[in-house]
Design a protein around this motif. Structure first.
Motif, mmCIF file in Angstrom:
data_model
loop_
_atom_site.group_PDB
_atom_site.id
_atom_site.type_symbol
_atom_site.label_atom_id
_atom_site.label_comp_id
_atom_site.label_asym_id
_atom_site.label_seq_id
_atom_site.Cartn_x
_atom_site.Cartn_y
_atom_site.Cartn_z
ATOM 1 N N ARG A 1 0.814 -1.221 0.000
ATOM 2 C CA ARG A 1 0.000 0.000 0.000
ATOM 3 C C ARG A 1 0.845 1.267 0.000
ATOM 4 O O ARG A 1 0.384 2.325 -0.436
ATOM 5 C CB ARG A 1 -0.964 0.006 1.191
ATOM 6 N N GLY A 2 2.093 1.207 0.450
ATOM 7 C CA GLY A 2 2.902 2.412 0.528
ATOM 8 C C GLY A 2 3.857 2.626 -0.634
ATOM 9 O O GLY A 2 4.541 3.653 -0.675
ATOM 10 N N PHE A 3 3.899 1.664 -1.588
ATOM 11 C CA PHE A 3 4.948 1.726 -2.606
ATOM 12 C C PHE A 3 4.386 1.323 -3.970
ATOM 13 O O PHE A 3 4.174 0.139 -4.234
ATOM 14 C CB PHE A 3 6.107 0.808 -2.228
ATOM 15 N N ALA A 4 4.210 2.325 -4.834
ATOM 16 C CA ALA A 4 3.646 2.053 -6.162
ATOM 17 C C ALA A 4 4.564 1.159 -6.991
ATOM 18 O O ALA A 4 4.097 0.415 -7.864
ATOM 19 C CB ALA A 4 3.389 3.367 -6.883
ATOM 20 N N ASP A 5 5.886 1.222 -6.733
ATOM 21 C CA ASP A 5 6.827 0.432 -7.524
ATOM 22 C C ASP A 5 6.909 -1.018 -7.064
ATOM 23 O O ASP A 5 7.657 -1.807 -7.636
ATOM 24 C CB ASP A 5 8.225 1.059 -7.475
ATOM 25 N N SER A 6 6.129 -1.392 -6.051
ATOM 26 C CA SER A 6 6.198 -2.759 -5.533
ATOM 27 C C SER A 6 5.584 -3.774 -6.484
ATOM 28 O O SER A 6 5.961 -4.952 -6.470
ATOM 29 C CB SER A 6 5.501 -2.843 -4.169
#
Length: 255
Positions: free
Chosen positions: A73-78
């Protein structure tokens, strides 16, 4: 006679959770000859943290993890282009986890407690989908295309005693007004002594270099003197939920 599990599946939300919360247990089970599998729900194959996860598991003596590839939820690049775990269709995620259970056929499944140890939404969602998947995996009429039904014997939910959580909060200075986290000490079902595996656990934790650089909590853990850090890491705690009569021990103490 209490028999140890032949196969254990760990279901975690993020890379590094497997090492922080269950790393000593994984290493101990690996040395005992258990068949281990790890399912990580976020950070897709090919991302930096997925690679760190694989190195950490190797340090623990465990085989590589499978990633479902949802976004943290905190990292679009995940997981570019994938929904965040908490936004994904609940039933689809349950089906995927149930399918993994039917593939690996574990005696025991390990995931987080209902509050996700400290309230992280991805951890809470992982608890819910995993427990639903454990039930679904045992029911042949649910997801019939996801493999043959398999009955898990026990689920273990990683947690932290309230007293330990309060000590951690005081030391690293977390928000004193945050909702209480952890499990009352008297309600802990299993405390696993991993003192002999702390060095491997710590080696696995530091493989998560990108998170060590970012996380305030991990930076605080790194800053501790070795004796204090070993004391914090030497025991791992669980709630036990038996799914068949007698269930299955997660570990068996010698003698």
């Amino acid at each position: 006679m209490t028999v140890p599990p032949g196969s254990v599946m760990f279901v975690h939300a993020h890379p590094d959770d497997e090492s922080l919360w269950t790393g000593g247990t994984i290493a101990r089970l690996a040395d005992a000859g258990a068949t281990l599998s790890t399912l990580c729900l976020t950070w897709a194959d090919g991302t930096k943290r997925h690679a760190e996860l694989q190195r950490a598991l190797a340090a623990l003596g465990a085989p590589p993890a499978t990633a479902l590839g949802y976004a943290d939820r905190g990292f679009a690049d995940s997981a570019p282009g994938a929904p965040r775990l908490c936004d994904a269709d609940f039933d689809v995620v349950v089906m995927q986890v149930a399918g993994a259970i039917r593939t690996h056929r574990p005696d025991v499944v390990v995931t987080y407690d209902a509050y996700g140890v400290y309230g992280h939404p991805d951890h809470i969602r992982t608890n819910r989908v995993t427990l639903a998947a454990v039930d679904a995996a045992a029911t042949s009429s649910i997801y019939p295309d996801a493999g043959l039904a398999w009955q898990v014997r026990s689920a273990y939910l990683t947690t932290v005693p309230t007293s330990t959580m309060e000590a951690i909060r005081r030391r690293i200075g977390t928000d004193p007004d945050a909702p209480p986290a952890g499990t009352p000490d008297e309600d802990i079902d299993l405390s696993v002594d991993v003192a002999d595996w702390v060095d491997r656990k710590w080696s696995a934790i530091v493989e998560h270099r990108s998170e060590m650089d970012r996380s305030t909590a991990l930076k605080a853990l790194l800053a501790l003197d070795e004796e204090t850090r070993r004391r914090l890491l030497r025991v791992e705690y669980y709630l036990r939920r038996d799914l068949v009569p007698g269930g299955c021990a997660l570990v068996v103490e010698p003698g």
